[in-house]
Scaffold this motif. Structure first.
Motif, PDB file in Angstrom:
ATOM      1  N   ALA A 308     -16.307  -0.467  -7.458  1.00 13.18           N
ATOM      2  CA  ALA A 308     -16.650   0.874  -7.532  1.00 13.18           C
ATOM      3  C   ALA A 308     -15.308   1.772  -7.151  1.00 13.18           C
ATOM      4  O   ALA A 308     -14.617   1.459  -5.964  1.00 13.18           O
ATOM      5  CB  ALA A 308     -17.796   1.505  -6.834  1.00 13.18           C
ATOM      6  N   PHE A 309     -15.073   2.940  -7.647  1.00 15.67           N
ATOM      7  CA  PHE A 309     -14.036   3.791  -7.097  1.00 15.67           C
ATOM      8  C   PHE A 309     -14.925   4.770  -6.052  1.00 15.67           C
ATOM      9  O   PHE A 309     -16.117   5.223  -6.305  1.00 15.67           O
ATOM     10  CB  PHE A 309     -13.568   4.825  -8.222  1.00 15.67           C
ATOM     11  N   THR A 310     -14.045   5.268  -4.819  1.00 14.56           N
ATOM     12  CA  THR A 310     -14.814   6.216  -4.105  1.00 14.56           C
ATOM     13  C   THR A 310     -14.582   7.593  -4.773  1.00 14.56           C
ATOM     14  O   THR A 310     -13.720   7.719  -5.699  1.00 14.56           O
ATOM     15  CB  THR A 310     -13.831   6.287  -2.779  1.00 14.56           C
ATOM     16  N   PRO A 311     -15.380   8.570  -4.313  1.00 13.24           N
ATOM     17  CA  PRO A 311     -14.981  10.134  -4.786  1.00 13.24           C
ATOM     18  C   PRO A 311     -13.407  10.407  -5.026  1.00 13.24           C
ATOM     19  O   PRO A 311     -13.072  11.140  -5.803  1.00 13.24           O
ATOM     20  CB  PRO A 311     -15.941  10.894  -4.096  1.00 13.24           C
ATOM     21  N   GLU A 312     -13.077  10.134  -3.972  1.00 12.06           N
ATOM     22  CA  GLU A 312     -11.503  10.307  -3.623  1.00 12.06           C
ATOM     23  C   GLU A 312     -10.519   9.658  -4.459  1.00 12.06           C
ATOM     24  O   GLU A 312      -9.793  10.290  -5.175  1.00 12.06           O
ATOM     25  CB  GLU A 312     -11.176  10.082  -2.206  1.00 12.06           C
ATOM     26  N   GLU A 313     -10.926   8.675  -4.974  1.00  8.40           N
ATOM     27  CA  GLU A 313     -10.149   7.861  -5.720  1.00  8.40           C
ATOM     28  C   GLU A 313     -10.419   8.287  -7.314  1.00  8.40           C
ATOM     29  O   GLU A 313      -9.475   8.325  -7.934  1.00  8.40           O
ATOM     30  CB  GLU A 313     -10.732   6.271  -5.589  1.00  8.40           C
ATOM     31  N   ILE A 314     -11.535   8.605  -7.487  1.00  8.02           N
ATOM     32  CA  ILE A 314     -11.932   9.044  -8.824  1.00  8.02           C
ATOM     33  C   ILE A 314     -10.972  10.214  -8.956  1.00  8.02           C
ATOM     34  O   ILE A 314     -10.143  10.515 -10.050  1.00  8.02           O
ATOM     35  CB  ILE A 314     -13.314   9.507  -8.978  1.00  8.02           C
TER      36      ILE A 314
END
Length: 500
Positions: A308-314
């Motif tokens: 999964a991507f973190t919100p920051e990575e998204i």
């Protein structure tokens, strides 16, 4: 998966095939034509000066049987020494730009940014200056599969630190050449960096399906990190553009019963590497993410194999583009695999992961010399329209399109017919469908080392005599054809054979 979504895809596909049939043969005045190569395939000089070893050097020196003719890229076209001849060929063709790649360990011998090779710096600096002196714009790819073996030994693209390694490398390249280069591509064909690499098909020749999915995340983060570096540190001064080059087949369902599996196959192979960048929402394609979550649990994994991507990575990845870079060659039909059915060659691209079988239609058959390269010109138009449908009216640069043969005939009529038919469909997309296509890149300038096919496959518009240590180049009929199209900005250029 909702059947309605898949039906919507099919309806659009069929409507596109009927829309915009026009007679115009001319490209817009601002449309750009170019040719392309990649470093390992043409440069040679694999151990020149203090160049480090890359994953292809290492693999083919330790496992020569990996390639059909047991060859490698140690010398290839010897473009390291013959680069001025190559630039003269490009200038003779009258194209607007030349897309080439930097061999990471030629510039950073140990893979890290603490040591820059003076020889590598000079070589790529001379290449870029030579292009500009001839009025040809350089389009530079940072990564076309030449990972330093030193970094592969540390886990390569499955290591989260690969994001930092690539970002550091990108900053070095931008620092050296951003004042002379306006167009950049970060990664070439992320699906092939990640999938066949972990299925023992291409370098580094590993077998680990989880590694392929870890790679998917980290290579997208690496692209985004490089993009943000350019955006923040270089774009305000130089105003260039950066994107990623994704390879996409045109996929269509074999029958109406195969709609859902076709959507999933598109998500797995292509949207996996475009949706996180180009969509308004960011993150993994929702259908694919849900599928992988459920499948991973059914296989006993405590979490999805697709990390999964973190919100920051998204947010980091989302919007990390200035245009859509598209490599396209061929089309496939998709159907669901039968119980116990073999997946064939396309298992190398991970389609066994989702239970999809890729096939072709009889009318797409060609004499390309490669089973995977079937000819379906309408596929590129459909694909261009799908990009517009999915991501809006964004600029699209076709960063690769080309045709191969086995005999290297100078009178390469098959290649000319391929270029003409695909360019006609690009024109229909531009003029009939109002897709914002801004450029077209022909693969390739030269016959070269064609990965696991070695020197048995010929994509070049110029033949290279690999039996001669001088590596002489000879224009094929397709070089004259493409020159005429590029200069006229039109497909109305007459017939081209070896005689004219």
């Amino acid at each position: 998966m909702k059947l309605g979504i898949a039906v919507g895809y099919l309806i659009v596909d069929r409507l596109l095939s009927l829309a915009g049939q026009i007679a115009c043969q001319s490209f817009p005045p601002e449309f750009r034509f170019g040719v392309a190569t990649s470093s390992y395939q043409i440069e040679g000089a694999w151990n020149k000066k203090i160049k480090g070893e890359n994953i292809w050097d290492h693999l083919l020196h330790t496992r020569p049987e990996f390639v059909a003719d047991r060859s490698n890229g140690d010398v290839a076209c010897d473009s390291y020494h013959l680069w001025e001849q190559d630039l003269d060929l490009i200038a003779e063709m009258g194209v607007d730009f030349y897309r080439f790649s930097i061999n990471w360990p030629r510039l950073l011998p140990n893979g890290f940014a603490n040591k820059i090779s003076a020889d590598g710096r000079r070589y790529y600096g001379d290449l870029i200056s030579g292009l500009r002196a001839r009025g040809i714009a350089p389009v530079v790819t940072l990564y076309h599969w030449e990972l330093p073996q030193s970094l592969q030994d540390l886990g390569g693209w499955a290591n989260p630190l690969s994001v930092e390694w690539f970002a550091d490398y990108a900053r070095v390249v931008f620092s050296l050449y951003a004042d002379q280069v306006d167009t950049w591509l970060t990664i070439n064909e992320a699906i092939y960096v990640c999938e066949p690499s972990y299925r023992d098909i291409v370098a580094p020749g590993l077998v680990n399906e989880v590694g392929a999915l870890l790679c998917s995340k980290y290579i997208l983060l690496a692209h985004a990190a490089a993009y943000r570096i350019y955006e923040e540190e270089f774009k305000p001064k130089y105003g260039g553009e950066v994107s990623i080059a994704n390879h996409e087949f045109w996929f269509e369902p074999k029958t109406d019963e195969d709609l859902d599996i076709t959507v999933l196959a598109r998500d797995y192979a292509f949207t996996r590497f475009s949706y996180p960048i180009y969509s308004a929402e960011g993150g993994w394609p929702p259908l694919l993410e849900a599928f992988m979550e459920e499948k991973s649990k059914s296989e006993g994994y405590p979490r999805s194999k697709l990390p999964a991507f973190t919100p920051e990575e998204i947010e980091l990845v989302k919007g990390s583009y200035d245009f859509f870079g598209l490599n396209h060659y061929s089309s496939r039909t998709v159907r669901a695999a039968l119980p116990g059915e073999e997946y064939g060659a396309f298992s190398a691209d991970g389609f066994d992961e989702i239970g999809a079988i890729l096939e072709s239609r009889p009318e797409w058959a060609s004499e390309s010399g490669q089973d995977w390269l079937t000819v379906h010109p309408e596929g590129i138009r459909n694909l261009l329209n799908r990009i517009k449908q999915q991501y809006g009216d964004i600029k699209i640069m076709i960063t690769e399109n080309g045709f191969t043969d086995l005999d290297g005939d100078l009178n390469d009529i098959g290649r000319i017919e391929y270029f003409e038919s695909y360019l006609e469909q690009v024109l229909l997309a531009i003029n009939g469908d109002k897709v914002n296509v801004v450029g077209y890149t022909a693969w390739s300038l030269l016959d070269n080392f064609e990965w696991t096919s070695g020197y048995q496959s010929h994509f070049g518009m110029h033949a290279v005599d690999f039996s001669d240590p001088r590596r002489p180049r000879t224009p094929k009929a397709s070089a004259r054809y493409f020159k005429s199209v590029a200069r006229a900005r039109s497909l109305d250029v007459g017939n081209f054979t070896a005689a004219n």
